[in-house]
Design an enzyme around this catalytic site. Structure first.
Site, PDB file in Angstrom:
ATOM      1  N   CYS A 259      30.314  30.674  -5.051  1.00 32.32           N
ATOM      2  CA  CYS A 259      30.602  29.112  -3.889  1.00 32.32           C
ATOM      3  C   CYS A 259      30.961  28.377  -4.823  1.00 32.32           C
ATOM      4  O   CYS A 259      31.595  26.992  -4.203  1.00 32.32           O
ATOM      5  CB  CYS A 259      29.746  29.167  -3.161  1.00 32.32           C
ATOM      6  SG  CYS A 259      28.198  28.854  -3.894  1.00 32.32           S
ATOM      7  N   HIS A 308      24.088  27.328  -1.714  1.00 31.49           N
ATOM      8  CA  HIS A 308      25.566  27.279  -0.764  1.00 31.49           C
ATOM      9  C   HIS A 308      26.066  26.255  -1.118  1.00 31.49           C
ATOM     10  O   HIS A 308      26.038  25.368   0.310  1.00 31.49           O
ATOM     11  CB  HIS A 308      25.337  28.426   0.666  1.00 31.49           C
ATOM     12  CG  HIS A 308      26.565  28.571   0.801  1.00 31.49           C
ATOM     13  ND1 HIS A 308      27.726  29.649  -0.344  1.00 31.49           N
ATOM     14  CD2 HIS A 308      27.637  28.884   1.364  1.00 31.49           C
ATOM     15  CE1 HIS A 308      28.623  29.834   0.661  1.00 31.49           C
ATOM     16  NE2 HIS A 308      28.894  29.908   1.571  1.00 31.49           N
ATOM     17  N   HIS A 320      35.474  28.066   2.153  1.00 32.27           N
ATOM     18  CA  HIS A 320      34.393  28.452   0.674  1.00 32.27           C
ATOM     19  C   HIS A 320      34.089  30.334   0.374  1.00 32.27           C
ATOM     20  O   HIS A 320      34.998  30.704   1.197  1.00 32.27           O
ATOM     21  CB  HIS A 320      32.781  28.637   1.163  1.00 32.27           C
ATOM     22  CG  HIS A 320      32.674  29.660   2.773  1.00 32.27           C
ATOM     23  ND1 HIS A 320      30.589  29.649   2.755  1.00 32.27           N
ATOM     24  CD2 HIS A 320      33.504  29.966   3.697  1.00 32.27           C
ATOM     25  CE1 HIS A 320      31.527  31.140   3.657  1.00 32.27           C
ATOM     26  NE2 HIS A 320      33.251  30.473   3.955  1.00 32.27           N
TER      27      HIS A 320
END
Length: 346
Positions: A259, A308, A320
């Site tokens: 990420c 995240h 993402h």
């Protein structure tokens, strides 16, 4: 004469015990048979457990990324210090050589004094202390000795600093190994659970993920949200160019990403350097706590520990790198699995 006796009948108590035991055995077998199918978790239960394992793996991945970044930084710092020490040692040797040549010249002319003899056979610090009240040295010689003293102190300090950083590096490498093991353990457990599903269940899960990604992409196309800045727009376009690339922990592109690897790579393409980890990325720029105020290209963070991060795509969607087994894709902010914490405008 043979005796004919009637066989002894079992007592009522024994018959009752045997009957009860047999009934219990039958009931247990029936219950076990009925329970057996429910022991295997349903597809939804497997998905829930796998999602949690992937979440834990991603959190460990960001810790792994932080330890790896620290390791690389320490290695560069140690290399720089070692280069400085080597260069400083060369300078110190030149200073000593020049003093030696001066002493040799005085020796040949018979003019070497006792103070310089003392220096050549002892520590310069001791020498200067002992010669502080004497004026037997020339100003040039005193200056040279001071330079030697200073260079010796610098080298000692740099060697000490290098030694401490080497200890820190060893500790960081140990931490890196532990974090990597944690990630791999979580992923192995998730794979084991997924392998327990039937082929039909796996296909159903994949179809659900693909449908969610298509729906998110359509909502992005419908959205009309301005970009935060020219560079934010450029970073978002760079991320879009990586749609479909696989997730891999610790990866920063361009074959695969995690990420924060995707977000840092995307902003680098826009000419903006941002930190490597999601936790560090959360400390830059201006924070935005209202989803309605987000603009395309803003960093968006999820989960309480901020493990995240993605790029806002407009209309409640982000782009993402979700987790192992997926690819870079669009997704609704409401399906990430953790709460939206805030955005950051770089």
């Amino acid at each position: 004469m043979a005796s004919h006796r009637r066989p002894k009948q079992p007592s009522r108590t024994r018959v009752t015990v045997l009957t009860t035991a047999a009934a219990a055995a039958v009931a247990f077998s029936a219950n076990a048979a009925n329970a057996a199918p429910s022991e295997k978790p349903s597809m939804d239960e497997v998905k829930s457990k796998v999602d949690k394992l992937y979440e834990d793996a991603e959190a460990a991945t960001e810790k792994y990324n932080g330890a790896k970044e620290k390791q690389e930084k320490l290695q560069k710092e140690i290399s720089t210090i070692q280069d400085n020490v080597a260069r400083g040692q060369g300078e110190l040797n030149e200073l000593r050589d020049s003093m030696g040549l001066a002493a040799a010249a005085q020796y040949r002319t018979g003019s070497i004094d006792s103070s310089l003899q003392l220096f050549l056979s002892s520590n310069p610090d001791d020498y200067l202390d002992k010669a502080s009240t004497a004026d037997q040295l020339s100003a040039q010689q005193v200056e040279a000795l001071k330079k030697i003293q200073e260079k010796q102190r610098e080298l000692a300090q740099e060697r000490s600093e290098a030694s401490e950083k080497l200890k820190d590096l060893a500790s960081t490498r140990t931490e890196l190994g532990k974090k990597k093991q944690q990630v791999q353990s979580k992923l192995a457990e998730a794979r084991k659970l997924l392998n327990s599903l039937t082929a039909a269940q796996k296909a159903r899960l994949a179809a659900e993920q693909n449908r969610a990604s298509r729906d998110a992409a359509q909502r992005v196309d419908l959205g009309n949200v301005p970009a935060g800045s020219g560079r934010a727009a450029a970073a978002f376009q760079a991320a879009q160019s990586q749609l479909g690339k696989p997730y891999f922990y610790g990866a920063t592109g361009t074959a695969s990403y995690d990420c924060s690897g995707l977000t840092s790579w995307a902003y680098a393409q826009a000419g903006v350097g941002i930190p490597r980890t999601s936790e560090a990325q959360a400390t830059i720029g201006t924070r935005i706590y209202s989803q309605s105020q987000l603009k395309v290209g803003d960093l968006v963070f999820f989960f309480n520990d901020l493990h995240h991060v993605g790029l806002y795509a407009g209309n409640g969607q982000i782009i993402h790198a979700p987790r192992t087994g997926t690819v870079v894709r669009y997704e609704s902010m409401g399906t990430i699995g953790g709460p939206f914490m805030f955005g950051v405008r770089v």
